[in-house]
Design a protein around this motif. Structure first.
Motif, PDB file in Angstrom:
ATOM      1  N   HIS A  73       0.655  -1.202   0.113  1.00 21.80           N
ATOM      2  CA  HIS A  73      -0.095  -0.021  -0.111  1.00 21.80           C
ATOM      3  C   HIS A  73       0.815   1.244  -0.007  1.00 21.80           C
ATOM      4  N   ILE A  74       2.147   1.175   0.009  1.00 21.14           N
ATOM      5  CA  ILE A  74       3.038   2.416   0.318  1.00 21.14           C
ATOM      6  C   ILE A  74       3.021   3.267  -1.169  1.00 21.14           C
ATOM      7  N   VAL A  75       3.006   2.523  -2.262  1.00 21.22           N
ATOM      8  CA  VAL A  75       2.892   3.399  -3.263  1.00 21.22           C
ATOM      9  C   VAL A  75       1.495   4.215  -3.490  1.00 21.22           C
ATOM     10  N   GLU A  76       0.398   3.415  -3.043  1.00 20.80           N
ATOM     11  CA  GLU A  76      -0.730   4.129  -3.203  1.00 20.80           C
ATOM     12  C   GLU A  76      -0.759   5.139  -2.282  1.00 20.80           C
ATOM     13  N   PHE A  77      -0.235   5.164  -1.040  1.00 20.25           N
ATOM     14  CA  PHE A  77      -0.110   6.301  -0.082  1.00 20.25           C
ATOM     15  C   PHE A  77       0.366   7.545  -0.833  1.00 20.25           C
ATOM     16  N   PHE A  78       1.391   7.346  -1.561  1.00 22.56           N
ATOM     17  CA  PHE A  78       2.209   8.448  -2.161  1.00 22.56           C
ATOM     18  C   PHE A  78       1.437   8.869  -3.321  1.00 22.56           C
ATOM     19  N   GLU A  79       0.692   8.175  -4.042  1.00 19.70           N
ATOM     20  CA  GLU A  79       0.142   8.420  -5.083  1.00 19.70           C
ATOM     21  C   GLU A  79      -1.121   9.517  -4.661  1.00 19.70           C
ATOM     22  N   THR A  80      -1.542   9.052  -3.575  1.00 18.16           N
ATOM     23  CA  THR A  80      -2.767  10.050  -2.771  1.00 18.16           C
ATOM     24  C   THR A  80      -2.055  11.322  -2.554  1.00 18.16           C
ATOM     25  N   CYS A  81      -1.136  11.439  -2.335  1.00 18.27           N
ATOM     26  CA  CYS A  81      -0.475  12.737  -1.801  1.00 18.27           C
ATOM     27  C   CYS A  81       0.248  13.768  -3.181  1.00 18.27           C
ATOM     28  N   GLY A  82      -0.021  12.948  -4.557  1.00 15.06           N
ATOM     29  CA  GLY A  82       0.191  13.447  -5.670  1.00 15.06           C
ATOM     30  C   GLY A  82       1.531  13.131  -6.414  1.00 15.06           C
ATOM     31  N   PHE A  83       2.269  11.960  -5.892  1.00 14.89           N
ATOM     32  CA  PHE A  83       3.559  11.440  -6.056  1.00 14.89           C
ATOM     33  C   PHE A  83       3.475  10.120  -6.910  1.00 14.89           C
ATOM     34  N   LYS A  84       4.373   9.929  -7.840  1.00 19.85           N
ATOM     35  CA  LYS A  84       4.276   8.479  -8.269  1.00 19.85           C
ATOM     36  C   LYS A  84       5.778   8.156  -8.530  1.00 19.85           C
ATOM     37  N   CYS A  85       6.046   6.759  -8.619  1.00 22.74           N
ATOM     38  CA  CYS A  85       7.236   6.111  -8.514  1.00 22.74           C
ATOM     39  C   CYS A  85       7.362   5.987  -9.997  1.00 22.74           C
ATOM     40  N   PRO A  86       8.238   6.542 -10.525  1.00 19.54           N
ATOM     41  CA  PRO A  86       8.455   5.859 -12.144  1.00 19.54           C
ATOM     42  C   PRO A  86       8.797   4.522 -12.285  1.00 19.54           C
ATOM     43  N   GLU A  87       8.675   3.834 -13.647  1.00 15.97           N
ATOM     44  CA  GLU A  87       8.831   2.388 -13.695  1.00 15.97           C
ATOM     45  C   GLU A  87      10.245   2.086 -13.711  1.00 15.97           C
ATOM     46  N   ARG A  88      11.036   2.983 -14.125  1.00 16.74           N
ATOM     47  CA  ARG A  88      12.365   2.845 -14.202  1.00 16.74           C
ATOM     48  C   ARG A  88      13.262   2.830 -12.587  1.00 16.74           C
ATOM     49  N   LYS A  89      12.268   3.450 -11.726  1.00 17.90           N
ATOM     50  CA  LYS A  89      12.905   3.805 -10.503  1.00 17.90           C
ATOM     51  C   LYS A  89      12.571   2.529  -9.300  1.00 17.90           C
ATOM     52  N   GLY A  90      13.743   2.178  -8.672  1.00 14.06           N
ATOM     53  CA  GLY A  90      13.350   1.324  -7.517  1.00 14.06           C
ATOM     54  C   GLY A  90      12.441   1.910  -6.398  1.00 14.06           C
ATOM     55  N   LEU A  91      11.685   1.239  -5.679  1.00 15.01           N
ATOM     56  CA  LEU A  91      10.736   1.678  -4.862  1.00 15.01           C
ATOM     57  C   LEU A  91      11.618   2.335  -3.564  1.00 15.01           C
ATOM     58  N   ALA A  92      12.477   1.737  -3.163  1.00 15.19           N
ATOM     59  CA  ALA A  92      13.292   2.062  -2.084  1.00 15.19           C
ATOM     60  C   ALA A  92      14.018   3.299  -2.312  1.00 15.19           C
ATOM     61  N   ASP A  93      14.566   3.601  -3.510  1.00 14.51           N
ATOM     62  CA  ASP A  93      15.283   4.980  -3.820  1.00 14.51           C
ATOM     63  C   ASP A  93      14.271   5.982  -3.963  1.00 14.51           C
ATOM     64  N   PHE A  94      13.208   5.614  -4.486  1.00 14.48           N
ATOM     65  CA  PHE A  94      11.717   6.671  -4.646  1.00 14.48           C
ATOM     66  C   PHE A  94      11.307   7.216  -3.087  1.00 14.48           C
ATOM     67  N   LEU A  95      11.205   6.194  -2.381  1.00 16.56           N
ATOM     68  CA  LEU A  95      10.895   6.570  -1.051  1.00 16.56           C
ATOM     69  C   LEU A  95      11.926   7.376  -0.250  1.00 16.56           C
ATOM     70  N   GLN A  96      13.192   7.183  -0.435  1.00 14.19           N
ATOM     71  CA  GLN A  96      13.968   8.171   0.268  1.00 14.19           C
ATOM     72  C   GLN A  96      14.250   9.443  -0.376  1.00 14.19           C
ATOM     73  N   GLU A  97      13.875   9.353  -1.710  1.00 11.64           N
ATOM     74  CA  GLU A  97      13.873  10.822  -2.723  1.00 11.64           C
ATOM     75  C   GLU A  97      12.458  11.643  -2.362  1.00 11.64           C
ATOM     76  N   VAL A  98      11.490  10.932  -2.332  1.00 12.93           N
ATOM     77  CA  VAL A  98       9.973  11.830  -2.441  1.00 12.93           C
ATOM     78  C   VAL A  98      10.017  12.686  -1.006  1.00 12.93           C
ATOM     79  N   THR A  99      10.509  12.119  -0.050  1.00 14.08           N
ATOM     80  CA  THR A  99      10.625  12.635   1.244  1.00 14.08           C
ATOM     81  C   THR A  99      11.622  14.006   1.308  1.00 14.08           C
ATOM     82  N   SER A 100      12.575  14.139   0.145  1.00 11.43           N
ATOM     83  CA  SER A 100      13.764  14.865   0.049  1.00 11.43           C
ATOM     84  C   SER A 100      13.297  16.402  -0.443  1.00 11.43           C
ATOM     85  N   LYS A 101      13.639  17.403  -0.030  1.00 13.26           N
ATOM     86  CA  LYS A 101      13.230  18.694  -0.596  1.00 13.26           C
ATOM     87  C   LYS A 101      14.091  18.944  -1.902  1.00 13.26           C
TER      88      LYS A 101
END
Length: 183
Positions: free
Chosen positions: A119-147
C-alpha cells in the motif's frame, strides 16, 4: 560454527552448509568469507527462544545477491516461526525490498508510513507523487521525502507543485486507510 542436528536447516537456509566445518576466522586465521561471517552473525541472532529481532544495517558492504539471500532466509524464518524482525536498510535492491511484508518509513524522526508494503505506493499517489517504472521503490521512498529530489515525482498536474514537508506526509498518513486502521 554451528553444531547439532537442529542447526542443519538454519545452515542450509543461510547458505552456510557448504562451510559448516570451517572456522569463522579472525585477523590471524583465515576463515569463512565476509558474506559468510555476516550470515554466521545472523544465525547466532536467530538461534534461541527470541521471537523479535532488531537488526541495524546488517547488509552494509554485502553484494546484492548475498543481501537478497540473507533477507530471503530471514523472511522464511519469520513466516515459519511467526517471529518479528525489525530491520533497517539503506537503499536495498528492488528484489530485496520486495521480500518485506511491512514497511516503516522514517524521515526526520517522524513516521511517514507504517504498514503493508503493497500500500505504500498508493499512499504517495494519494499525495500527488508517483514512482516511475524505471525507479526502484526504495530509492523513490528516500527521495520523495527530500526537499531536493521530491519535485521530479509530482504527477498531480491539476495542481501546481509545492514541496510537501515530512510533517505533512506524517499527518496525511494518519488519515490514509492504513494509518486509520493502525490507529
Amino acid at each position: 560454527m554451528f553444531k547439532g542436528y537442529h542447526c542443519c536447516l538454519l545452515l542450509k537456509l543461510l547458505g552456510l552448509d557448504i562451510c559448516k566445518d570451517t572456522i569463522v576466522g579472525d585477523e590471524m586465521h583465515r576463515g569463512v568469507s565476509g558474506g559468510q561471517k555476516k550470515r554466521v552473525t545472523t544465525g547466532e541472532m536467530i538461534v534461541g527462544p527470541t521471537k523479535t529481532l532488531f537488526m541495524d544495517k546488517i547488509l552494509t558492504g554485502l553484494d546484492s545477491s548475498t543481501a537478497y539471500q540473507i533477507v530471503k532466509c530471514l523472511q522464511q524464518i519469520v513466516h515459519l516461526t511467526e517471529a518479528t524482525i525489525f530491520m533497517s536498510l539503506l537503499q536495498p535492491a528492488p528484489e530485496t525490498f520486495d521480500l518485506f511484508d511491512d514497511i516503516i518509513l522514517l524521515s526526520e524522526g517522524q513516521i511517514v508510513y507504517q504498514g503493508p508494503r503493497e500500500h505504500i505506493v498508493e499512499f504517495f499517489e494519494t499525495c500527488g507523487f508517483k514512482c516511475p517504472e524505471r525507479k526502484g521503490l526504495a530509492d523513490f521512498l528516500q527521495e520523495v521525502t527530500s526537499k531536493k529530489d521530491q519535485e521530479q515525482y509530482w504527477v498531480d498536474r491539476s495542481k501546481p507543485y509545492r514541496y510537501i514537508p515530512v510533517s505533512e506526509f506524517a499527518s496525511r498518513f494518519k488519515s490514509f486507510h492504513v494509518g486509520m486502521k493502525l490507529h
